[in-house]
Design an enzyme around this catalytic site. Structure first.
Site, PDB file in Angstrom:
ATOM      1  N   SER A 159       0.782  -1.132  -0.055  1.00  0.00           N
ATOM      2  CA  SER A 159       0.142   0.069  -0.210  1.00  0.00           C
ATOM      3  C   SER A 159       0.915   1.271  -0.061  1.00  0.00           C
ATOM      4  O   SER A 159       1.565   1.518  -0.991  1.00  0.00           O
ATOM      5  CB  SER A 159      -1.025  -0.058   1.076  1.00  0.00           C
ATOM      6  OG  SER A 159      -1.972   1.004   1.133  1.00  0.00           O
ATOM      7  N   ASP A 175      -9.541  -4.451  -5.761  1.00  0.00           N
ATOM      8  CA  ASP A 175      -9.038  -3.560  -4.779  1.00  0.00           C
ATOM      9  C   ASP A 175      -9.778  -2.509  -4.885  1.00  0.00           C
ATOM     10  O   ASP A 175      -9.683  -1.446  -5.693  1.00  0.00           O
ATOM     11  CB  ASP A 175      -7.512  -3.349  -4.712  1.00  0.00           C
ATOM     12  CG  ASP A 175      -7.246  -2.553  -3.527  1.00  0.00           C
ATOM     13  OD1 ASP A 175      -7.783  -1.944  -2.775  1.00  0.00           O
ATOM     14  OD2 ASP A 175      -5.756  -2.556  -3.488  1.00  0.00           O
ATOM     15  N   HIS A 217      -7.888  -5.056  -1.447  1.00  0.00           N
ATOM     16  CA  HIS A 217      -6.604  -4.693  -1.018  1.00  0.00           C
ATOM     17  C   HIS A 217      -5.466  -5.569   0.030  1.00  0.00           C
ATOM     18  O   HIS A 217      -4.400  -5.279   0.148  1.00  0.00           O
ATOM     19  CB  HIS A 217      -6.876  -3.430  -0.250  1.00  0.00           C
ATOM     20  CG  HIS A 217      -5.542  -2.176   0.053  1.00  0.00           C
ATOM     21  ND1 HIS A 217      -4.931  -2.095  -0.977  1.00  0.00           N
ATOM     22  CD2 HIS A 217      -4.956  -2.090   1.207  1.00  0.00           C
ATOM     23  CE1 HIS A 217      -3.854  -1.195  -0.506  1.00  0.00           C
ATOM     24  NE2 HIS A 217      -3.884  -1.119   0.657  1.00  0.00           N
TER      25      HIS A 217
END
Length: 728
Positions: free
Chosen positions: A598, A673, A705
């Site tokens: 991320s 995601d 995600h």
């Protein structure tokens, strides 16, 4: 989205490393290496106390328990003093369906039981819910529909809930349902439930609240008509894929228009509350008086917050306090109203996050806690004894301890003794607390303590079996230290192979997240990534993690220095740290890698490109590659809008300089995601292709995600392990 007394101070310089651990030398040949199959098969899970909640009498708490075979669940009541189970309040059976969560009414006469739960986004769920009457043992289904966020009225007679973007009211005894709002419409109007960006960034889903006597419900309405929609392909198992669409405001785009409304239960009428055109309403909370509601509003730049009082009878609004900051103001849940509606609040106004006491009109009475350290959790206030309970990093920013203090800021007392991470769950009357403790070499432990002085009363769970099991594996201690980088002493840990030889050269593999206010270098027990790092250490890698500028718990200025330039200073710190670590005689400076997920994936990508003379390899999982693609609330909090700050958005976007790639690069994303869209990775791929740069990449179909489900995590970490071995 966390203790034997080692009173070793943190060093203020880089060499030597400070060890917080005592390890016994054993022949490594006698020990096993951790495997990926064990990590992702749950071999190292810790025993936890799940869903513990204190009951109002202060003498008891409840724990939700699950059975695997046969599949079942039960809600059990325990005595604080003896820790013995007193009774089972309700258990799944032929009459009571298997339930996975529960909620008491305010008077604890009834329960809401959640069944058949389906996830929507990160925090939102829908399911079939029941009301269970603890006195007569009856079970009542609230609705045949999959509903959201049911909440009992204070007396347990009614349930408010959301369905299909509208609010409803269910009468438990009579069985009748009243539709409160009628204008809810997918993609347009949402009543009582937050939109995607509020859920993700303001961390709440239920946007309605009962007042103290059950006469009124305050709720938020979101008009997302003009919010741009985002779509992603769902491949599934059928012949044709389909598109999933939802409203997602990217940085600089239009947000939902949010407004506050009041429902009068007896009259069945709704009134609108005029807050003066607020941009965001991140919190609503009833005060102790049933006609007084507190509302927090904040502007689009998120640097000017107002705490306001709403009179529910006439709709009048008055200002209680304001928070302003040159960068941004964080939203928190530490607001607590006392019996006379004076209140406790946390603020960074003196440079560190501390507790403040205000009177009922919003006048500051005094600052309760002070010092060059942060309050990290607020647990509550025992008004009878004038004791406030909180958690802080006063004993070092990688540690957490529990304290009590008077409302005047005097008579502070440390209630936990062991160095590491201490968290507390207090009984309702603040007689007891259950301490959840861990350190980097001690798995989670649960102990009962007296709140007045922290005295240990009883051990509950110690996870000793896990510790004994790990004695049979190669597990190297985390070595905590600080490293001096760019004028700052940054927290760091290092993991060396168990058979470390200072005369050898080892590859360096760095891990980080680096997001604003985050922390990876913490004295707490291992998570899944730590076990993977231990496995890599067994293979001959040195693992290092450095929390650079912008991370948390070291004061306002350290955290907010990255304002308007996300990833710039963070990247500089990781590159400088890698260079400095490469000066160590046992580090091979020709073999340096970095990875992250991320925000951390954005970081690892930038480090490989901008630090192409330092890093030979990087792995980026679900990375942001341009903040233009991310949502309004998060991104604009730290960057303002792209229209105001185009250079801040583009100068650190790696697909704007793909020609800098020299090392080995693995890029991974889930196609489903909803948070960091796969668009980020696709744009990065295209930029690298057009720059004729070779790299490796993988897309996991329909994974969100977290990239998990079935064998997905095992497959992902196997791929990453192979990439590390082949390229480092």
């Amino acid at each position: 989205m966390v203790f034997n007394q080692y009173n070793v101070p943190m060093r203020k310089h880089f060499f030597p490393l400070v060890l917080l651990f005592i390890s016994t030398t054993v022949l490594t040949a006698q020990k096993k290496q951790i495997t990926l199959e064990e990590i992702w098969g749950g071999a190292f899970r810790t025993e936890r106390m799940d869903a513990l909640r204190s009951m109002k009498d202060g003498d008891h708490y409840t724990v939700l328990s699950f059975n695997r075979n046969p599949r079942g669940s039960s809600l059990d009541k325990y005595d604080y003093q003896t820790l013995e189970k007193v009774e089972t309040l309700v258990a799944s059976s032929d009459e009571v369906p298997y339930f996975t969560s529960y909620e008491f009414s305010a008077d604890e006469s009834k329960l809401i039981l959640a069944t058949e739960i389906e996830p929507i986004f990160r925090r939102s769920r829908r399911g079939i819910y029941y009301v269970y009457d603890l006195a007569d043992k009856t079970l009542t289904k609230i609705s045949d529909n999959l509903i959201q966020e049911p909440e009992l009225s204070p007396d347990g007679s009614k349930v408010a809930y959301a369905y299909d973007n509208n609010l409803y009211l269910f009468d438990v005894e009579g069985g009748e349902t009243v539709q409160v709002t009628i204008d809810g419409k997918k993609g347009s109007i949402i009543n009582g439930i937050t939109d995607w960006v509020y859920e993700e960034e303001f961390s709440f889903v239920q946007a309605f609240e009962w007042n103290a006597d059950g006469s009124k419900i305050a709720f938020l309405k979101f008009d997302e008509t003009n919010v741009p929609h985002f779509s992603m392909d769902i491949y599934g198992q059928d012949l044709y894929p389909f598109q999933y669409e939802f409203k997602y405001p990217k940085a600089g785009e239009e947000n939902a228009i949010v407004s506050l409304h009041m429902y009068d239960v007896a009259a069945g009428s709704i009134s609108d509350i005029d807050l003066g055109d607020p941009y965001y309403i991140p919190r609503i909370k009833w005060m102790n008086h049933p006609d007084q509601l507190s509302v927090q509003t904040i502007n689009r730049h998120q640097n000017h917050l107002k705490l306001q009082r709403v009179n529910a009878n006439d709709g009048s609004v008055s200002l209680l306090l304001e928070e302003k900051d040159k960068a941004y103001v964080d939203i928190h849940d530490n607001l607590t109203f006392l019996k006379n509606d004076s209140f406790i609040w946390t603020s960074e106004r003196d440079g560190f996050n501390h507790l403040y006491l205000y009177d009922q009109k919003g006048n500051l009475k005094n600052q309760i806690t002070k010092g060059p350290w942060e309050v990290t959790a607020y647990y509550g206030f025992d008004e009878k004894k004038d004791r406030i309970y909180y958690q802080s990093v006063e004993n070092g920013s990688i540690n957490r301890d529990v304290y009590s203090i008077s409302s005047s800021g005097k008579k502070k007392k440390r209630l936990t003794e062991r160095e590491g991470t201490n968290m507390a769950d207090f009984s309702a009357d603040y007689t007891y607390f259950i301490n959840t403790y861990s350190s980097a070499n001690t798995p989670w432990q649960y102990t009962l303590h007296r709140a007045s002085d922290g005295k240990l009363l009883k051990e509950i769970i110690d996870n000793q079996q896990l510790k004994e099991k790990l004695d049979g594996y190669e597990v190297a201690p985390k070595e905590f230290s600080t490293i001096s980088i760019n004028g700052n002493d940054l927290n760091m840990y290092m993991i060396k192979p168990v058979d470390f030889d200072p005369n050898k050269k080892y590859p360096l593999f760095m891990f980080q997240y680096s997001g604003p206010g985050s922390q990876q270098v913490a004295n707490r027990w291992m998570g899944s990534n730590d076990y993977w790092h231990q496995m890599l250490a067994s293979e001959g890698y040195i693992i290092a993690c450095v929390d650079g500028r912008g991370t948390g718990f070291k004061g306002r200025d350290f955290k907010k220095v990255t304002y308007l330039n996300l990833v710039k200073y963070e990247t500089e710190d990781q590159i400088a740290a890698a260079k400095k670590l490469s000066e160590l005689p046992y580090i091979d400076e020709e073999r340096t890698g970095i990875w992250g997920w991320s925000f951390g994936g954005h970081m690892s990508t930038n480090c490989l490109l901008k630090g192409n003379d330092t890093f030979e390899m990087a792995i980026a999982v679900a990375p942001v590659t341009s903040w233009r693609f991310y949502d309004t609330i998060y991104t604009e909090r730290f960057m303002r809008t792209p229209q105001e700050n185009p250079e801040g958005y583009d100068n650190e976007s790696p697909f704007n300089y793909p020609e800098l790639l020299k090392g080995k690069y693995l890029l991974v994303h889930g196609s489903g995601d909803d948070n960091v869209h796969v668009q980020n990775t696709m744009r990065m791929i295209d930029a690298l292709v057009q720059a004729n740069k070779q790299f490796d990449w993988a897309i996991y179909p329909d994974r969100n995600h977290g990239i998990y489900g079935g064998n997905t995590r095992l497959h992902l970490y196997t791929m990453m392990t192979n990439f590390v071995k082949e390229n480092l």
